[in-house]
Design an enzyme around this catalytic site. Sequence first.
Site, PDB file in Angstrom:
ATOM      1  CG  ASP A 177     -10.714  -1.925  10.723  1.00 25.05           C
ATOM      2  OD1 ASP A 177     -10.408  -1.158  11.665  1.00 25.05           O
ATOM      3  OD2 ASP A 177     -11.722  -1.742  10.023  1.00 25.05           O
TER       4      ASP A 177
ATOM      5  CG  ASP B 139     -10.576  -0.460  15.754  1.00 25.63           C
ATOM      6  OD1 ASP B 139     -11.046   0.560  16.279  1.00 25.63           O
ATOM      7  OD2 ASP B 139     -10.736  -0.754  14.552  1.00 25.63           O
TER       8      ASP B 139
ATOM      9  CG  ASP C 242     -16.511   1.361  14.837  1.00 29.00           C
ATOM     10  OD1 ASP C 242     -17.384   0.810  15.520  1.00 29.00           O
ATOM     11  OD2 ASP C 242     -16.236   2.576  14.913  1.00 29.00           O
TER      12      ASP C 242
END
Lengths: 186, 186
Positions: free
Chosen positions: A137, A12, A14
């Site tokens: 996240d 990922d 961000d």
Amino acid sequence: MKLHERKTIAIDMDGVMADVEPQLIKYYEQLYGITTTLEAINGLSHAEAFPLDAATKASLNLPGFFRTLPVMPGAVEAVKKLMEDYEVYIVSAATEFPLSLFEKLEWLQEYFPFIGWRNIVLCGDKSIIHTDYMIDDHCKNLDYCSGKAIMFNAHHNKHEHQHVRVHNWDEVLNLFETEKSAADLV
Amino acid sequence: MKLHERKTIAIDMDGVMADVEPQLIKYYEQLYGITTTLEAINGLSHAEAFPLDAATKASLNLPGFFRTLPVMPGAVEAVKKLMEDYEVYIVSAATEFPLSLFEKLEWLQEYFPFIGWRNIVLCGDKSIIHTDYMIDDHCKNLDYCSGKAIMFNAHHNKHEHQHVRVHNWDEVLNLFETEKSAADLV
């Protein structure tokens, strides 16, 4: 037919490659005049941490938001290291924010120029992404991944405990060293 | 964990939802002053059909190329119909052409506004895309898909015979009607 001889990792952007939380705080202050801190948003969702921005996500739609994100400490070296043994794909939820698409490509080109266009995926939900590992996240992505889920620590995911958690890129590398040792034993 | 109760379809844009061949011919003429025809490029790869454009792919990097593509006849109604029974994802190889990203989102918004951002994937290679079906005009994508591959007819893929071929969107719908009948019999 399977294309890759090496195992695949979806990473990922961000909150994992890019340090998004300080930027959210900065833009929230600029847009709404309200100052908050990393300590204050600990354990809060995006909507709880930035309530005035929750409905419109105005900050995320501002030109430059994604282009000027700081790189997460250790990310460049760690991704480069992982690419020695794995087929690495950057998989970023981006289509919700049309301006982010070009900015994310430019950002990757600046900080991660060793990642080619073939290995970049800009998507909406990640439910049809199929890799051996996923580093993210957000539970909304990790819960449905078909491979091994690895949760990158963030203030918003403090109360989620269903996945292996790493706190930084050193811990990511340690985890994959362990995976490699286990594979060598088989 | 599996997110979708319905089966998933990955649908390609260029050559499937968007009629890219007339646009390639038009731009080739504008850029290089050479006129070709659909008949002349039958059975040729992109590099063979447009040799002066092969190295740089200049036409595909021009602003407006992807934004002004005509819609493939019957695509809008067919995609809408498929969405009644399937979870449809638009999966387009786009990261090679950075300008195309925003243009492709705008194009989809204009002609397929009923497709939400969650179901759009702009990627490089499609090897980590995992759906029950994939409709595409390129073997480089279909050969490695984990689901059922459906080849959409194009002048460049005339000599490829390893996948089920459909010639237009009516044939796509017929094929899925047959799939549905077969599933009902189980």
